[in-house]
Design a protein around this motif. Structure first.
Motif, mmCIF file in Angstrom:
data_model
loop_
_atom_site.group_PDB
_atom_site.id
_atom_site.type_symbol
_atom_site.label_atom_id
_atom_site.label_comp_id
_atom_site.label_asym_id
_atom_site.label_seq_id
_atom_site.Cartn_x
_atom_site.Cartn_y
_atom_site.Cartn_z
ATOM 1 N N VAL A 134 74.390 59.423 -39.969
ATOM 2 C CA VAL A 134 75.710 59.445 -40.755
ATOM 3 C C VAL A 134 75.518 58.505 -41.923
ATOM 4 O O VAL A 134 75.692 58.765 -42.888
ATOM 5 N N GLU A 135 74.973 57.279 -41.727
ATOM 6 C CA GLU A 135 74.777 56.277 -42.366
ATOM 7 C C GLU A 135 73.656 56.963 -43.463
ATOM 8 O O GLU A 135 73.875 56.744 -44.756
ATOM 9 N N GLY A 136 72.672 57.344 -42.973
ATOM 10 C CA GLY A 136 71.460 58.044 -43.945
ATOM 11 C C GLY A 136 71.957 59.028 -44.875
ATOM 12 O O GLY A 136 71.840 58.954 -45.942
ATOM 13 N N VAL A 137 73.027 59.928 -44.288
ATOM 14 C CA VAL A 137 73.665 61.045 -45.194
ATOM 15 C C VAL A 137 74.420 60.120 -46.236
ATOM 16 O O VAL A 137 74.398 60.694 -47.438
ATOM 17 N N CYS A 138 75.266 59.188 -45.920
ATOM 18 C CA CYS A 138 76.117 58.596 -46.896
ATOM 19 C C CYS A 138 75.402 57.860 -47.759
ATOM 20 O O CYS A 138 75.658 57.968 -49.063
ATOM 21 N N VAL A 139 74.519 57.171 -47.626
ATOM 22 C CA VAL A 139 73.456 56.724 -48.625
ATOM 23 C C VAL A 139 72.738 57.484 -49.617
ATOM 24 O O VAL A 139 72.643 57.372 -50.519
ATOM 25 N N THR A 140 72.535 58.897 -49.100
ATOM 26 C CA THR A 140 71.802 59.753 -49.953
ATOM 27 C C THR A 140 73.025 60.306 -50.921
ATOM 28 O O THR A 140 72.424 60.391 -51.890
ATOM 29 N N LEU A 141 74.190 60.208 -50.271
ATOM 30 C CA LEU A 141 75.305 60.829 -51.440
ATOM 31 C C LEU A 141 75.414 59.567 -52.581
ATOM 32 O O LEU A 141 75.852 59.706 -53.699
ATOM 33 N N ASP A 142 75.462 58.335 -52.029
ATOM 34 C CA ASP A 142 75.709 57.063 -52.851
ATOM 35 C C ASP A 142 75.046 56.075 -52.451
ATOM 36 O O ASP A 142 75.372 55.516 -51.294
ATOM 37 N N GLU A 143 73.836 55.646 -52.844
ATOM 38 C CA GLU A 143 72.987 54.733 -52.521
ATOM 39 C C GLU A 143 73.621 53.297 -52.474
ATOM 40 O O GLU A 143 73.184 52.439 -51.957
ATOM 41 N N ASN A 144 74.821 52.855 -53.001
ATOM 42 C CA ASN A 144 75.773 51.798 -52.965
ATOM 43 C C ASN A 144 76.631 51.880 -51.957
ATOM 44 O O ASN A 144 77.562 50.999 -51.909
ATOM 45 N N PHE A 145 76.656 52.902 -51.036
ATOM 46 C CA PHE A 145 77.735 53.062 -50.152
ATOM 47 C C PHE A 145 77.840 51.993 -49.019
ATOM 48 O O PHE A 145 76.687 51.574 -48.532
#
Length: 558
Positions: free
Chosen positions: A402-413
């Protein structure tokens, strides 16, 4: 049937051994340069990458079960070095679909004639996976997706699971104690997970339960299953389309805010794990889609799990400790969950946690600080004191993906901030503060009682000491046989010294007859070898490998 499975398992074991033999030889040479003798070899990151690529090719060659195993290994940094995790993370569950004629046999065995059961049925699979494949169809006028288990997969999986079990003693020879613990848990988890994933009746139940937990929530879409055309090997669901969540360009074209989307996904999983206790455990981009209204579509609930209340409480405590940057509380929580060895060097682990929190928050970190901590963990990954109990393995997999997907969507997540905000909104942080206050009050009460009880006891002890009647029993826990090894070294040294002295005396006083001196020297020589082995052996006076600075220095010197 059992005999056939055994025969197939023996044949598969030979194939697996053949595929992995080059790696086995390489790992054996790491321990002894010439397999049977020699010093250890130092393995650089480039070599690990090459070996990881060989492992990836072998897993692909061995087929569906080992592809699943590779996917699971790619989320287990407690077992594999980072180079292996990076290479195996590219392993996709994308396998050519079985022939329609074979899939049709499974369908008709479960549901009856295909053309009589469905209004329309597309014979070309829209996706193929290692354990099943999905077709589009129309049922009573509704577009549906029909998931069919791969023909003959049950016997292959059972044979391969036996091979995995038989291979564990071999693999354990090349890894440390902590990783052996995690590896055994991985084998148990893998066997349980892959059997559950093949049971489509269980998948339907989990899907319905999770769907009911989010009823009325417009931020999430979970397909509705059709009971009349589903069974243990076939699952028919509502067809819900969407854009793959990793397709950033398409999401931007729809006008969906990617930062809000990442936060939405993180909150959904926090609710599943922390509140509901049942969660979708395979959140890779192929199983997540985005609709034009920003809702997230979840597919494939074959890999799903549950979290017991104890782990839920500890996860909350962990997130709150991270939010407060309370390193001691983080380490205490990890130890209570069984994830961190109590013998770990807390100072080193504190440095690692501080860096991890700063990195998770996207803070700027000084290069020298990163280098300092990298030197601490360099070349000791196999003795890293983090390990995963079985009930936490799926949770970690979910958190990582999930963290990888979120960072893909927003690199500053910043997932820490999202988790902190969620826990505050749900009242968890206030409950934790209240619990701390209650525990502090209870501790104060116990301390007050002790202040009353201790003085009389102390007075009795002092009286006995004054009379010379005070005795003390000391028990030393020597799990590593340190005293035994010290005693052996002392005895070998004493006998060697005596033998050397005897040889010198005989040679000095009887120079015309060297035979007695030679006999004494010959009797002394074995003690030279024994004492040399006692000091040179890697199993000498050392504690169980721990993540300590001294251990790191020793490893670097080697």
């Amino acid at each position: 049937m059992v005999t056939l499975v055994n025969l197939r398992a023996y044949w598969r074991f030979l194939l697996v051994f053949y595929q992995f033999f080059p790696l086995i030889v390489a790992y054996a040479r790491d321990r002894r340069r010439f397999v049977l003798f020699g010093r250890r070899r130092r393995v650089d990151p480039e070599t690990r990458v090459r070996r990881a690529e060989i492992l990836l090719d072998s897993l692909l060659t061995l087929g569906p079960t080992f592809i699943k195993l590779g996917q699971l290994l790619s989320t287990r940094p407690d077992i594999l070095p980072p180079e292996y995790v990076d290479v195996l993370s590219s392993l996709q569950d994308d396998v050519p679909a079985a022939e329609w004629s074979e899939a049709r046999q499974v369908l008709e065995a479960e549901l009856g004639p295909v053309d009589e059961t469905f209004d329309e049925f597309d014979r070309e699979a829209i996706s193929g996976a290692s354990l099943g494949q999905v077709y589009r169809a129309t049922y009573r006028g509704d577009p549906v997706a029909v998931k069919v288990r791969r023909p003959g997969i049950e016997a292959l999986v059972e044979a391969d699971l036996r091979v995995v079990r038989w291979s564990l003693p071999i693999v354990r020879r090349f890894i440390g104690e902590g990783r052996a613990f995690s590896l055994e848990n991985l084998a148990d988890e893998f066997a349980k997970t892959i059997r559950q994933e093949m049971d489509y009746a269980r998948e339907r139940r989990m899907l319905e339960e999770i769907r009911s937990n989010f009823e009325g929530d417009e931020n999430i879409r979970i397909p509705d299953p059709y009971d009349g055309v589903s069974g243990p090997r076939v699952l028919t669901m509502e067809y819900v389309d969407g854009v793959k969540i990793s397709d950033v360009a398409a999401i931007d074209e729809m006008g969906v805010d990617r930062t809000a989307l990442a936060e939405r996904l993180d909150r959904i999983y926090l609710q599943m794990i922390v509140d509901d206790g049942v969660f979708h455990a395979d959140p890779h981009p192929g199983n997540l889609a985005v609709r034009e209204d920003g809702a997230i579509v979840f597919y494939d609930f074959g890999m799903s799990g549950r979290v017991d209340s104890f782990i839920q409480d500890k996860i909350v405590e962990f997130y709150i400790a991270v939010a407060n940057q309370n390193i001691d509380a983080i380490l205490d929580t990890l130890i209570e969950m069984g994830t961190l060895s109590p013998e770990a060097d807390r100072q080193v682990m504190s440095d690692v946690m501080e860096l991890a929190i700063a990195d998770a928050r996207g803070e700027d970190i000084e290069t020298y600080r990163v280098q300092q901590i990298i030197e601490q963990v360099e070349s000791t990954i196999y003795e890293f004191p983090l390990r995963l109990p079985r009930n936490l393995a799926l949770v970690l997999r979910v958190a990582t993906v999930v963290e990888g997907v979120c960072v893909t969507l927003d690199e500053n997540f910043d997932f820490v901030s999202v988790a902190t905000e969620y826990l505050s909104e749900e009242g968890y942080r206030e409950e934790t503060v209240k619990q701390v206050v209650e525990e502090t009050a209870d501790q104060f009460n116990r301390t007050a009682q002790s202040l009353v009880r201790v003085p009389p006891k102390l007075e009795r002890v002092l009286d006995r000491a004054e009379r010379g009647n005070l005795t003390m029993n000391v028990r030393v826990d020597d799990k590593n046989n340190v005293f035994d090894r010290l005693a052996k070294r002392f005895i070998y040294g004493l006998l060697l010294a005596s033998g050397a002295l005897s040889t010198a005396i005989l040679y000095a006083f009887i120079p015309e007859d060297p035979v007695p001196a030679l006999v004494a020297a010959a009797l002394t020589l074995p003690f030279v070898l024994l004492l040399y082995r006692a000091f040179k052996s890697r199993s000498g006076i050392r504690a169980t490998p721990q993540f300590t600075r001294q251990n790191l220095r020793d490893r670097r010197e080697e």
